[in-house]
Design a protein around this motif. Sequence first.
Motif, PDB file in Angstrom:
ATOM      1  N   SER A  13       0.845  -1.192   0.000  1.00 33.73           N
ATOM      2  CA  SER A  13       0.000   0.000   0.000  1.00 33.73           C
ATOM      3  C   SER A  13       0.883   1.246   0.000  1.00 33.73           C
ATOM      4  O   SER A  13       2.052   1.193  -0.390  1.00 33.73           O
ATOM      5  CB  SER A  13      -0.960  -0.023   1.184  1.00 33.73           C
ATOM      6  OG  SER A  13      -0.253  -0.139   2.398  1.00 33.73           O
ATOM      7  N   HIS A 143     -13.561   4.630  -3.476  1.00 31.99           N
ATOM      8  CA  HIS A 143     -12.351   5.040  -2.765  1.00 31.99           C
ATOM      9  C   HIS A 143     -12.458   6.530  -2.456  1.00 31.99           C
ATOM     10  O   HIS A 143     -13.453   7.179  -2.792  1.00 31.99           O
ATOM     11  CB  HIS A 143     -11.126   4.712  -3.629  1.00 31.99           C
ATOM     12  CG  HIS A 143      -9.826   4.776  -2.894  1.00 31.99           C
ATOM     13  ND1 HIS A 143      -9.669   4.308  -1.607  1.00 31.99           N
ATOM     14  CD2 HIS A 143      -8.610   5.260  -3.273  1.00 31.99           C
ATOM     15  CE1 HIS A 143      -8.412   4.493  -1.242  1.00 31.99           C
ATOM     16  NE2 HIS A 143      -7.757   5.071  -2.224  1.00 31.99           N
ATOM     17  N   SER A 212      -8.561  -2.475  -6.963  1.00 30.27           N
ATOM     18  CA  SER A 212      -7.716  -1.812  -5.984  1.00 30.27           C
ATOM     19  C   SER A 212      -7.664  -0.338  -6.363  1.00 30.27           C
ATOM     20  O   SER A 212      -7.458  -0.026  -7.526  1.00 30.27           O
ATOM     21  CB  SER A 212      -6.315  -2.400  -6.007  1.00 30.27           C
ATOM     22  OG  SER A 212      -5.494  -1.880  -5.012  1.00 30.27           O
ATOM     23  N   ASP A 213      -7.899   0.564  -5.447  1.00 28.50           N
ATOM     24  CA  ASP A 213      -8.252   0.501  -4.047  1.00 28.50           C
ATOM     25  C   ASP A 213      -9.758   0.732  -3.924  1.00 28.50           C
ATOM     26  O   ASP A 213     -10.323   1.501  -4.685  1.00 28.50           O
ATOM     27  CB  ASP A 213      -7.534   1.575  -3.269  1.00 28.50           C
ATOM     28  CG  ASP A 213      -6.022   1.532  -3.401  1.00 28.50           C
ATOM     29  OD1 ASP A 213      -5.503   0.717  -4.190  1.00 28.50           O
ATOM     30  OD2 ASP A 213      -5.348   2.346  -2.761  1.00 28.50           O
ATOM     31  N   GLU A 233      -8.114  -5.725  -3.296  1.00 27.61           N
ATOM     32  CA  GLU A 233      -7.339  -5.198  -2.187  1.00 27.61           C
ATOM     33  C   GLU A 233      -7.833  -5.754  -0.864  1.00 27.61           C
ATOM     34  O   GLU A 233      -9.032  -6.003  -0.666  1.00 27.61           O
ATOM     35  CB  GLU A 233      -7.399  -3.681  -2.195  1.00 27.61           C
ATOM     36  CG  GLU A 233      -8.684  -3.075  -1.691  1.00 27.61           C
ATOM     37  CD  GLU A 233      -8.427  -2.061  -0.575  1.00 27.61           C
ATOM     38  OE1 GLU A 233      -8.153  -2.504   0.556  1.00 27.61           O
ATOM     39  OE2 GLU A 233      -8.512  -0.850  -0.849  1.00 27.61           O
ATOM     40  N   THR A 235      -6.355  -4.436   2.450  1.00 30.81           N
ATOM     41  CA  THR A 235      -5.365  -3.617   3.144  1.00 30.81           C
ATOM     42  C   THR A 235      -5.274  -3.964   4.618  1.00 30.81           C
ATOM     43  O   THR A 235      -4.196  -3.927   5.210  1.00 30.81           O
ATOM     44  CB  THR A 235      -5.713  -2.123   2.980  1.00 30.81           C
ATOM     45  OG1 THR A 235      -5.865  -1.830   1.582  1.00 30.81           O
ATOM     46  CG2 THR A 235      -4.628  -1.232   3.548  1.00 30.81           C
ATOM     47  N   HIS A 249     -10.853   1.608   2.365  1.00 34.68           N
ATOM     48  CA  HIS A 249     -10.174   0.378   1.981  1.00 34.68           C
ATOM     49  C   HIS A 249     -10.996  -0.813   2.456  1.00 34.68           C
ATOM     50  O   HIS A 249     -12.035  -0.653   3.093  1.00 34.68           O
ATOM     51  CB  HIS A 249      -8.758   0.336   2.569  1.00 34.68           C
ATOM     52  CG  HIS A 249      -7.786   1.217   1.852  1.00 34.68           C
ATOM     53  ND1 HIS A 249      -7.401   0.994   0.546  1.00 34.68           N
ATOM     54  CD2 HIS A 249      -7.136   2.350   2.250  1.00 34.68           C
ATOM     55  CE1 HIS A 249      -6.544   1.935   0.175  1.00 34.68           C
ATOM     56  NE2 HIS A 249      -6.371   2.770   1.183  1.00 34.68           N
ATOM     57  N   HIS A 271      -2.364  -5.319  -1.757  1.00 31.26           N
ATOM     58  CA  HIS A 271      -2.397  -3.943  -1.256  1.00 31.26           C
ATOM     59  C   HIS A 271      -2.333  -3.938   0.270  1.00 31.26           C
ATOM     60  O   HIS A 271      -3.118  -3.276   0.956  1.00 31.26           O
ATOM     61  CB  HIS A 271      -3.640  -3.199  -1.760  1.00 31.26           C
ATOM     62  CG  HIS A 271      -3.506  -1.699  -1.687  1.00 31.26           C
ATOM     63  ND1 HIS A 271      -3.973  -0.970  -0.631  1.00 31.26           N
ATOM     64  CD2 HIS A 271      -2.950  -0.812  -2.539  1.00 31.26           C
ATOM     65  CE1 HIS A 271      -3.728   0.320  -0.818  1.00 31.26           C
ATOM     66  NE2 HIS A 271      -3.094   0.441  -1.982  1.00 31.26           N
TER      67      HIS A 271
END
Length: 304
Positions: A13, A143, A212-213, A233, A235, A249, A271
């Motif tokens: 990330s 996001h 992602s993300d 992702e 995270t 996330h 990620h």
Amino acid sequence: MNRFDITILGCGSALPTTLHNPSSQLVNMNEKLFMIDCGEGTQLQMRKFKSRIGKLHSIFISHLHGDHIFGLPGLLSTLSLLGRTGDLTIYGHQDLQKFIDLLINYFGQHFPFRINLHPLDPYNHQVIMENKSMRVHSFPLNHRIATCGFLFEEKEGQRHIIRERIDFYQIPLHNLSSIKAGEDFVTADGTVIANRSLTYPAAPPRKYAYCSDTAYFPEIIPYIENADVLYHEATFAETELARAKQTFHSTAREAAEIARAANVKKLVIGHFSSRYNELDQLLKEAMVVFPDTELANEGKVIEL
């Protein structure tokens, strides 16, 4: 079967670590390389994993956070030093043009190739690239800034000839292309030979989805449904669920819930936050929901 695989160049990330590089992947379809995101150090990762930079067809940028674009200046400079002359198309948010213009004005006035930006609509699903054998779709993620996911899919192939049946009916060669396309064959006396007795179906088209993300976002499910592989992702672990929501996330468990709902065949999570030196916790949390889950790692090759 044509080649279709993905090489992970970076799966970390935003905060740099010595364990993972920032986001970048290479999709190889029919010996053409398509890059997804270009975090810092991407060109060095290509060297490390022996990816042929000269085969790079185009670049897809999911969003304009630094860990997804800071590798572009070095990569573009290297392409210039290697003598690339063919146009390079970059797919990304329209504001990416400002970044590209800055690079060209300061560093790339003598680039021997043209950089063409194909602006994406981050709020709607689109087919953004297509040729005779494949399509690339973009679709909206959720996001902090406008962000797109991507779906790479093969087109349905032609049916396969059953040679013994062709010989039995003494079908001329000039009829084979139409038979592969699904047409029946009519003999000289008017008898119709059904296509299904002369051919068998091509292998089902393969699909790779990249997300992602994004926060947990079930709205993406129709776009990635039945993908052979989903990269999503992950995270954070569930202990950081509040942090995941705050930063838009996903947790590993949430990624697995998306994979299960979308009926994908395999989930690859990446990620990873810099807070995790070990990733077993993330993998276990995802596998409780979706057993066919793997961890991304630099150099990992995923074959479809």
